[in-house]
Design an enzyme around this catalytic site. Sequence first.
Site, PDB file in Angstrom:
ATOM      1  N   SER A 139       0.670  -1.233   0.077  1.00 19.00           N
ATOM      2  CA  SER A 139       0.147  -0.145  -0.020  1.00 19.00           C
ATOM      3  C   SER A 139       0.878   1.358   0.161  1.00 19.00           C
ATOM      4  O   SER A 139       0.231   2.292  -0.317  1.00 19.00           O
ATOM      5  CB  SER A 139      -1.001  -0.059   1.166  1.00 19.00           C
ATOM      6  OG  SER A 139      -0.077  -0.084   2.410  1.00 19.00           O
ATOM      7  N   ASP A 168      -4.763   7.411   8.218  1.00 19.53           N
ATOM      8  CA  ASP A 168      -5.853   6.746   8.306  1.00 19.53           C
ATOM      9  C   ASP A 168      -5.400   5.659   9.647  1.00 19.53           C
ATOM     10  O   ASP A 168      -6.044   4.517   9.927  1.00 19.53           O
ATOM     11  CB  ASP A 168      -6.395   5.880   7.298  1.00 19.53           C
ATOM     12  CG  ASP A 168      -5.288   5.334   6.586  1.00 19.53           C
ATOM     13  OD1 ASP A 168      -3.936   5.006   6.981  1.00 19.53           O
ATOM     14  OD2 ASP A 168      -5.686   4.350   5.389  1.00 19.53           O
ATOM     15  N   HIS A 211      -1.416   4.632   7.071  1.00 17.93           N
ATOM     16  CA  HIS A 211      -0.618   5.257   5.811  1.00 17.93           C
ATOM     17  C   HIS A 211      -0.530   6.630   6.117  1.00 17.93           C
ATOM     18  O   HIS A 211      -1.316   7.231   7.013  1.00 17.93           O
ATOM     19  CB  HIS A 211      -1.515   5.071   4.679  1.00 17.93           C
ATOM     20  CG  HIS A 211      -1.869   3.770   4.266  1.00 17.93           C
ATOM     21  ND1 HIS A 211      -3.357   3.111   4.582  1.00 17.93           N
ATOM     22  CD2 HIS A 211      -1.353   2.395   3.960  1.00 17.93           C
ATOM     23  CE1 HIS A 211      -3.400   1.853   4.247  1.00 17.93           C
ATOM     24  NE2 HIS A 211      -2.223   1.277   3.844  1.00 17.93           N
TER      25      HIS A 211
END
Length: 380
Positions: free
Chosen positions: A38, A345, A348
């Site tokens: 990610s 969040d 990240h």
Amino acid sequence: MECKVCTLLIVIAIIFLPTSTLGSNSCNFPAIFNFGDSNSDTGGLAAAFGQPPPPYGQTFFHAPAGRQSDGRLVLDFITQSLGLPYLSSFLDSVGSNFSHGANFATSASTIRPQNLSLSRGGYSPISLDVQHVEYSDFLTRSQIVRKQRGFFHDLLPEKDYFSRALYTFDIGQNDLTAGYDLNLTTEEVKAQVPDMLGQFSNVIKQIYNEGGRSFWIHNTGPAGCLTYVIDGLAATTPQVDRYGCLIRINEVSQHFNLKLHETVLQLRKELPLAAIIYVDVYSVKYSLISQAKKLGFDDPFQVCCGYGGKYNYNRFARCGQTAVVNGTEVVAKSCKDPSVRINWDGVHFTEAANKWIFDHIADGSFSDPPISLNSACNRG
């Protein structure tokens, strides 16, 4: 004591950054091929499982854009700085343009295939070996399609782009946290690192054998400084350093990075025509987190998009979601100013943090050898 020494070395490194780097010849990379999780996913997970909800993407794209952030990722700044368009995900069939590369990263990816599927709260099925299979298929089929001279000709890279491209990697963090999800001890997680890096090394060698020559490899960041890790593991590994990061988790990240560096050194011996740059992202991220307020950011553990708890983070009410907490329906919303937050969040980084990280790695100050991004085809 060991952690204090590490912190001191990082501070010294920041103060005495080299003013010049090796490999001044610009490479003019025509394409980038990225592999990762990610930290560099520009739409892979979204293509397979749906876009993240608003307010993801609000800062730059003004709508969800496949990224696990409010805006751009470090990879976006890398492509932008090289004069290339943002990378389309290999898995995204809608409006994608692969003429200057492709992104094989997906969120929740690992180096080693995991037994726990994403649908059951685990990890992406697109592990690094799968990403390499996708790349190999893309390498072959893109040239077949280009020869047909049809509509897709100009949406695919030229043949020589594959040998002249920059190959970027940012993966491994999820392999480490996966061990803790399985209730392994720190020593048991460390014991898995050789196999992780053996599989990582094999992928690099395979890409080299297929013509790749320039590799830009990020080590893994300080997982013990991420809010979701602190929230989930503080009860079992409560020792924190002076900045609030979990010591034992960061030790595992550092161990992985030490062995990754050794792997890179060995790859240089085995792949003599390759330029393999090792980028110490750990030190950059730890510097940002440990010096957050001095650098104009808020508390580095405070989540911008979340709900409740000590750090505005609740794993049952994540960014953009509606959930029932203590009998009340709540929505996890964005903070007013993401530009002063580091953590977006709970997992990240914000665009502002990603930009700060990019600015500190692009000139090669945290690389071995100390070669800048636009000169990364040079072997030093």
